[in-house]
Scaffold this active site. Sequence first.
Site, short mmCIF file in Angstrom:
data_model
loop_
_atom_site.label_atom_id
_atom_site.label_comp_id
_atom_site.label_asym_id
_atom_site.label_seq_id
_atom_site.Cartn_x
_atom_site.Cartn_y
_atom_site.Cartn_z
N ASP A 154 0.86 -1.19 0.00
CA ASP A 154 0.00 0.00 0.00
C ASP A 154 0.90 1.24 0.00
O ASP A 154 2.13 1.15 -0.17
CB ASP A 154 -1.04 -0.05 1.14
CG ASP A 154 -0.43 0.14 2.53
OD1 ASP A 154 0.79 0.39 2.64
OD2 ASP A 154 -1.19 0.06 3.51
N CYS A 188 2.63 -3.61 3.96
CA CYS A 188 1.79 -2.48 4.33
C CYS A 188 2.40 -1.86 5.59
O CYS A 188 3.58 -2.09 5.87
CB CYS A 188 0.32 -2.89 4.51
SG CYS A 188 -0.01 -4.03 5.86
N THR A 214 1.90 -2.41 8.87
CA THR A 214 2.28 -3.44 9.86
C THR A 214 2.57 -4.79 9.23
O THR A 214 3.11 -5.68 9.91
CB THR A 214 1.10 -3.67 10.84
OG1 THR A 214 -0.04 -4.07 10.06
CG2 THR A 214 0.79 -2.42 11.64
N HIS A 262 9.32 -25.42 7.03
CA HIS A 262 8.27 -26.25 7.65
C HIS A 262 6.88 -25.99 7.08
O HIS A 262 6.06 -26.91 7.04
CB HIS A 262 8.24 -26.00 9.16
CG HIS A 262 9.42 -26.59 9.87
ND1 HIS A 262 9.49 -26.68 11.24
CD2 HIS A 262 10.58 -27.10 9.40
CE1 HIS A 262 10.65 -27.24 11.59
NE2 HIS A 262 11.34 -27.49 10.48
N HIS A 308 6.35 -32.49 7.33
CA HIS A 308 5.75 -31.17 7.16
C HIS A 308 4.76 -31.14 5.99
O HIS A 308 3.85 -30.33 5.97
CB HIS A 308 6.84 -30.11 6.95
CG HIS A 308 7.83 -30.09 8.07
ND1 HIS A 308 7.49 -29.77 9.35
CD2 HIS A 308 9.16 -30.41 8.10
CE1 HIS A 308 8.56 -29.86 10.13
NE2 HIS A 308 9.59 -30.25 9.39
C1 RB5 Z 1 -2.56 2.21 6.67
O1 RB5 Z 1 -2.68 3.31 7.51
C2 RB5 Z 1 -2.39 0.94 7.52
O2 RB5 Z 1 -3.57 0.67 8.19
C3 RB5 Z 1 -1.98 -0.22 6.65
O3 RB5 Z 1 -0.80 0.09 5.99
C4 RB5 Z 1 -1.70 -1.53 7.36
O4 RB5 Z 1 -0.80 -1.36 8.41
C5 RB5 Z 1 -2.86 -2.33 7.76
O5 RB5 Z 1 -2.74 -3.45 8.29
#
Ligand code: RB5
Length: 149
Positions: free
Chosen positions: A7, A64, A66, A97, A132
């Site tokens: 993203d 993204c 996180t 695995h 596995h």
């Molecule tokens: C965008 O602000 C953020 O929510 C996205 O990049 C991501 O971390 C979502 O899981």
Amino acid sequence: MIALASDHTALELKAEIKKLLDEMGLEYKDFGTCTAESCDYPIFGVRAAKAVASGECDRGIVICGTGVGISLAANKVPGIRCVVCSEPYSAQLSRRHNDSNMLAFGARVVGPELAKMIARVWLEAEFEGGRHQRRVDMLAALDRREDLE
Ligand code: RB5
């Protein structure tokens, strides 16, 4: 061929991953996003995941903020085993695995050098099969909505 997607939070880290893939001599296809405009990570995660599930790409790396949202989206595509990793041990074991076929990062969690170390380890590790394989087959059965017991 490696499928890439991110993203808007992860354009810089995606560019770093492209440098690593170039260094490793691996081809890639970027499924977007390509601009800094705020966007919805499921769109791009699923584009990359469908390319992996269909065989168009061998594996995928998605990013993204996180790594959580885009990995959740990728894992909705049957046949995808996408892991969010912030350290190389899990990344390597997820190949050996779990036969993970997609790797996710949080661009707000890992820096570029750590991310490249994790990606390199993940790209170089191979699935060990054996006991596995049975467990990965169970994951495929879950994709088909079958009961395990
Ligand atoms: C965008 O602000 C953020 O929510 C996205 O990049 C991501 O971390 C979502 O899981």
